[in-house]
Design a protein around this motif. Sequence first.
Motif, short mmCIF file in Angstrom:
data_model
loop_
_atom_site.label_atom_id
_atom_site.label_comp_id
_atom_site.label_asym_id
_atom_site.label_seq_id
_atom_site.Cartn_x
_atom_site.Cartn_y
_atom_site.Cartn_z
N VAL A 221 0.81 -1.21 0.00
CA VAL A 221 0.00 0.00 0.00
C VAL A 221 0.86 1.28 0.00
O VAL A 221 0.54 2.22 -0.72
N PRO A 222 1.96 1.34 0.77
CA PRO A 222 2.77 2.56 0.72
C PRO A 222 3.32 2.85 -0.69
O PRO A 222 3.31 4.01 -1.13
N ALA A 223 3.74 1.83 -1.39
CA ALA A 223 4.24 2.02 -2.76
C ALA A 223 3.12 2.50 -3.67
O ALA A 223 3.31 3.40 -4.50
N MET A 224 1.94 1.90 -3.50
CA MET A 224 0.79 2.32 -4.31
C MET A 224 0.44 3.77 -4.02
O MET A 224 0.20 4.55 -4.94
N GLN A 225 0.42 4.15 -2.76
CA GLN A 225 0.05 5.52 -2.39
C GLN A 225 1.05 6.53 -2.96
O GLN A 225 0.66 7.58 -3.46
N LYS A 226 2.33 6.21 -2.86
CA LYS A 226 3.36 7.10 -3.41
C LYS A 226 3.16 7.26 -4.92
O LYS A 226 3.21 8.37 -5.46
N ALA A 227 2.93 6.14 -5.61
CA ALA A 227 2.72 6.19 -7.06
C ALA A 227 1.47 6.98 -7.41
O ALA A 227 1.45 7.75 -8.38
N LEU A 228 0.40 6.82 -6.64
CA LEU A 228 -0.83 7.58 -6.89
C LEU A 228 -0.61 9.08 -6.67
O LEU A 228 -1.13 9.91 -7.42
N ASP A 229 0.15 9.42 -5.64
CA ASP A 229 0.47 10.83 -5.40
C ASP A 229 1.22 11.42 -6.59
O ASP A 229 0.91 12.54 -7.03
N ILE A 230 2.18 10.68 -7.10
CA ILE A 230 2.94 11.14 -8.26
C ILE A 230 2.02 11.29 -9.46
O ILE A 230 2.04 12.30 -10.18
N ALA A 231 1.18 10.28 -9.70
CA ALA A 231 0.26 10.31 -10.84
C ALA A 231 -0.69 11.50 -10.75
O ALA A 231 -0.89 12.22 -11.74
N GLN A 232 -1.26 11.73 -9.57
CA GLN A 232 -2.19 12.85 -9.42
C GLN A 232 -1.49 14.19 -9.68
O GLN A 232 -2.07 15.09 -10.27
N SER A 233 -0.24 14.28 -9.27
CA SER A 233 0.54 15.49 -9.52
C SER A 233 0.75 15.70 -11.03
O SER A 233 0.59 16.81 -11.54
N VAL A 234 1.08 14.62 -11.73
CA VAL A 234 1.27 14.71 -13.19
C VAL A 234 -0.05 15.05 -13.87
O VAL A 234 -0.09 15.89 -14.77
N PHE A 235 -1.14 14.42 -13.42
CA PHE A 235 -2.45 14.73 -14.01
C PHE A 235 -2.77 16.22 -13.85
O PHE A 235 -3.23 16.86 -14.79
N ALA A 236 -2.52 16.76 -12.68
CA ALA A 236 -2.78 18.18 -12.42
C ALA A 236 -1.92 19.06 -13.32
O ALA A 236 -2.41 20.05 -13.88
N GLU A 237 -0.65 18.70 -13.47
CA GLU A 237 0.25 19.48 -14.33
C GLU A 237 -0.21 19.45 -15.77
O GLU A 237 -0.19 20.48 -16.45
N THR A 238 -0.64 18.29 -16.26
CA THR A 238 -1.07 18.20 -17.66
C THR A 238 -2.37 18.96 -17.89
O THR A 238 -2.57 19.51 -18.96
N GLU A 239 -3.24 19.00 -16.86
CA GLU A 239 -4.47 19.78 -16.99
C GLU A 239 -4.16 21.27 -17.05
O GLU A 239 -4.75 22.01 -17.85
N GLU A 240 -3.21 21.73 -16.23
CA GLU A 240 -2.80 23.14 -16.24
C GLU A 240 -2.19 23.52 -17.59
O GLU A 240 -2.43 24.59 -18.10
N GLU A 241 -1.39 22.62 -18.13
CA GLU A 241 -0.72 22.90 -19.42
C GLU A 241 -1.72 23.00 -20.56
O GLU A 241 -1.51 23.73 -21.51
#
Length: 136
Positions: free
Chosen positions: A114-134
């Motif tokens: 679960v910790p690895a999954m949570q870290k990966a989801l945090d990274i993914a959500q950050s990338v999703f937010a960046e791509t939406e802003e762009e």
Amino acid sequence: MTDDLTRMFKAMMEQSQEMARAFNPTLENFQVKGFEKLIPTLSKDMMEMWFGKTFNREGLDARTRLLVTIAALTVLGAQAEPQMRLTIRHALAAGATKREIAEVIYQMSMFGGVPAMQKALDIAQSVFAETEEESE
């Protein structure tokens, strides 16, 4: 090097460049020399092995390969954040949806924890937010 060997090597390198471009459809001009400058230890043999013979167009498409890479990076504990971020961006560019990326990461919780999954989801959500802003 004989002419036949030179032609064969050139064809393999062209195939490797084509596959590398498929991993990031937004690349307009992929050059092996750029990789050599960025990563001097990356030999042409490695490029040929990874993208020439191993990753070929008869196999998995770029979108699927990128989703598999996200899975592997997640199981490794999402420790390689720059690589994870770049792979998620490339997966989106190759046609993967945000939901598919999230599902791949969720699926890996049983293998990486679960910790690895949570870290990966945090990274993914950050990338999703960046791509939406762009895209705004």
